[in-house]
Design an enzyme around this catalytic site. Sequence first.
Site, mmCIF file in Angstrom:
data_model
loop_
_atom_site.group_PDB
_atom_site.id
_atom_site.type_symbol
_atom_site.label_atom_id
_atom_site.label_comp_id
_atom_site.label_asym_id
_atom_site.label_seq_id
_atom_site.Cartn_x
_atom_site.Cartn_y
_atom_site.Cartn_z
ATOM 1 N N CYS A 122 -24.166 31.760 -16.715
ATOM 2 C CA CYS A 122 -24.653 30.476 -16.189
ATOM 3 C C CYS A 122 -25.886 30.623 -15.292
ATOM 4 C CB CYS A 122 -23.544 29.751 -15.443
ATOM 5 S SG CYS A 122 -22.079 29.511 -16.447
ATOM 6 N N HIS A 255 -26.904 24.769 -11.001
ATOM 7 C CA HIS A 255 -26.095 24.904 -12.213
ATOM 8 C C HIS A 255 -25.030 23.810 -12.217
ATOM 9 C CE1 HIS A 255 -23.581 26.209 -15.347
ATOM 10 N NE2 HIS A 255 -22.627 26.691 -14.570
ATOM 11 N N ASN A 285 -20.190 21.561 -18.496
ATOM 12 C CA ASN A 285 -20.865 22.804 -18.092
ATOM 13 C C ASN A 285 -21.459 23.452 -19.344
ATOM 14 O OD1 ASN A 285 -21.499 25.430 -17.368
ATOM 15 N ND2 ASN A 285 -19.670 25.744 -16.128
HETATM 16 O O1 UT7 Z 1 -20.047 28.030 -14.944
HETATM 17 C C1 UT7 Z 1 -19.738 29.034 -14.062
HETATM 18 C C2 UT7 Z 1 -19.315 28.507 -12.809
HETATM 19 N N1 UT7 Z 1 -18.021 27.883 -12.956
HETATM 20 C C3 UT7 Z 1 -17.593 27.163 -11.969
HETATM 21 O O2 UT7 Z 1 -18.306 26.960 -11.030
HETATM 22 C C4 UT7 Z 1 -16.182 26.612 -12.002
HETATM 23 C C5 UT7 Z 1 -15.585 26.737 -10.630
HETATM 24 N N2 UT7 Z 1 -14.249 26.214 -10.504
HETATM 25 C C6 UT7 Z 1 -13.947 24.907 -10.593
HETATM 26 O O3 UT7 Z 1 -14.780 24.097 -10.861
HETATM 27 C C7 UT7 Z 1 -12.521 24.482 -10.293
HETATM 28 O O4 UT7 Z 1 -11.812 25.552 -9.704
HETATM 29 C C8 UT7 Z 1 -11.780 23.984 -11.558
HETATM 30 C C9 UT7 Z 1 -12.348 22.653 -11.988
HETATM 31 C C10 UT7 Z 1 -11.869 24.982 -12.665
HETATM 32 C C11 UT7 Z 1 -10.303 23.753 -11.226
HETATM 33 O O5 UT7 Z 1 -10.166 22.848 -10.141
HETATM 34 P P1 UT7 Z 1 -9.185 23.200 -8.929
HETATM 35 O O6 UT7 Z 1 -9.239 22.075 -7.991
HETATM 36 O O7 UT7 Z 1 -9.564 24.574 -8.424
HETATM 37 O O8 UT7 Z 1 -7.789 23.197 -9.634
HETATM 38 P P2 UT7 Z 1 -6.683 24.346 -9.698
HETATM 39 O O9 UT7 Z 1 -7.149 25.461 -10.555
HETATM 40 O O10 UT7 Z 1 -6.248 24.648 -8.294
HETATM 41 O O11 UT7 Z 1 -5.491 23.604 -10.433
HETATM 42 C C12 UT7 Z 1 -4.780 22.538 -9.805
HETATM 43 C C13 UT7 Z 1 -3.671 22.076 -10.730
HETATM 44 C C14 UT7 Z 1 -2.816 23.214 -11.273
HETATM 45 O O12 UT7 Z 1 -1.479 22.739 -11.341
HETATM 46 P P3 UT7 Z 1 -0.407 23.148 -10.200
HETATM 47 O O13 UT7 Z 1 -0.352 24.645 -10.243
HETATM 48 O O14 UT7 Z 1 -0.965 22.614 -8.930
HETATM 49 O O15 UT7 Z 1 0.829 22.469 -10.675
HETATM 50 C C15 UT7 Z 1 -3.332 23.407 -12.681
HETATM 51 O O16 UT7 Z 1 -2.348 23.924 -13.550
HETATM 52 O O17 UT7 Z 1 -4.254 21.429 -11.882
HETATM 53 C C16 UT7 Z 1 -3.691 21.992 -13.078
HETATM 54 N N3 UT7 Z 1 -4.692 21.925 -14.143
HETATM 55 C C17 UT7 Z 1 -4.851 20.855 -14.934
HETATM 56 N N4 UT7 Z 1 -4.194 19.690 -14.993
HETATM 57 C C18 UT7 Z 1 -4.607 18.790 -15.919
HETATM 58 C C19 UT7 Z 1 -5.611 22.867 -14.465
HETATM 59 N N5 UT7 Z 1 -6.369 22.417 -15.491
HETATM 60 C C20 UT7 Z 1 -5.912 21.163 -15.792
HETATM 61 C C21 UT7 Z 1 -6.299 20.199 -16.742
HETATM 62 N N6 UT7 Z 1 -5.633 19.037 -16.765
HETATM 63 N N7 UT7 Z 1 -7.325 20.389 -17.593
#
Ligand code: UT7
Length: 328
Positions: A122, A255, A285
């Site tokens: 990225c 990005h 993304n």
């Molecule tokens: O391109 C390179 C750079 N990439 C990035 O910059 C990405 C950086 N990271 C992010 O943008 C975020 O961390 C994400 C968008 C990937 C995830 O957001 P988050 O607020 O960190 O969520 P999380 O990983 O803490 O997940 C929260 C909850 C989890 O459930 P529990 O464990 O709380 O029950 C996940 O299982 O959301 C759940 N979850 C989803 N639920 C519905 C994860 N993906 C999904 C989904 N739909 N697609």
Amino acid sequence: MTARPICTRIAGTGSALPSRAVSNAELAQKLAQRGVETSDEWIIARTGIRQRYLAEPELSTAELGMRAARRALEAAGYDAGMIDLIVVATSTPDQVFPSTACLIQARLGAGGAAAFDVQAVCSGFVYGVTVADALIRTGNHRRALVIGAEMFSRILDWNDRTTCVLFGDGAGAVVLEAADKPGILASRLHADGSQASILCTAGRISEGAVVGDPFLRMDGQAVFKLAVNVLDASAREVLGDAGMTTAQIDWLIPHQANVRIMAATARKLGVKEDQVIITVDRHGNTSAASVPLALDEAVRDGRVQRGQVVLLQGVGGGFTWGSVLLRY
Ligand code: UT7
């Protein structure tokens, strides 16, 4: 008489997207058929993404990159034959080799121009611009196409809801040319390979088969935390190099991964929200394509004007990051 130092400026921008936008609701419905649960509400709240463009099977990275390059050439008023360097940032090349840059060079009819790919995920576009800028400033090249082109849909695991809702396909390009005043004011690149596992596609081809995991894997929270910290430090580094302050930034083009990361970066830098160019809501993304896609949109809709100061920032797999500060 001493020779004037060569500088690099952007002569034109262009971009291209696959024809089909897929909304969160449509994607959620398709994923539900596989037993993968997600929702429009979750995706918007956590990322700001509302839709992404997904390429039809026959569309290639080179074709999409070539379309973006053609538009950048048109905007600059140049023929492909006037280009002597093509740098393509991609992590989703069409072939192991030759490079996507060579495939695009052939499609454009820019034979003879040096052509190679840069692989910094990225951060790829920021890496590519920095490399092309350096090659132009040596005097060996005068006019370069720097293209970010990606087909991340090809490396997504549609059973992994933590990644498959985030990414999209697209391409963006700029024509860079030698100039007698900048243009590019400062650029800096970094990487920390010890963090490779937090965002990777680890598989490879060996003896006629894929060995290892062919899909993108990401520890989203680890990437999120690192991204916010390095983007702030990287912005301050290039501003320091140019002897400028955050107050002099007209436009921040980071990005496009997550609106929450962009908002946090802008807040830390003291840049107003309406000075941040955001396309992730419509493009998802698109990895190395995200920054040039956003730049092209902002140039074409008249937000980014000649003479304004623009900060481009990349961050992603590697772990890699970097910034390019320029006067458009
Ligand atoms: O391109 C390179 C750079 N990439 C990035 O910059 C990405 C950086 N990271 C992010 O943008 C975020 O961390 C994400 C968008 C990937 C995830 O957001 P988050 O607020 O960190 O969520 P999380 O990983 O803490 O997940 C929260 C909850 C989890 O459930 P529990 O464990 O709380 O029950 C996940 O299982 O959301 C759940 N979850 C989803 N639920 C519905 C994860 N993906 C999904 C989904 N739909 N697609």
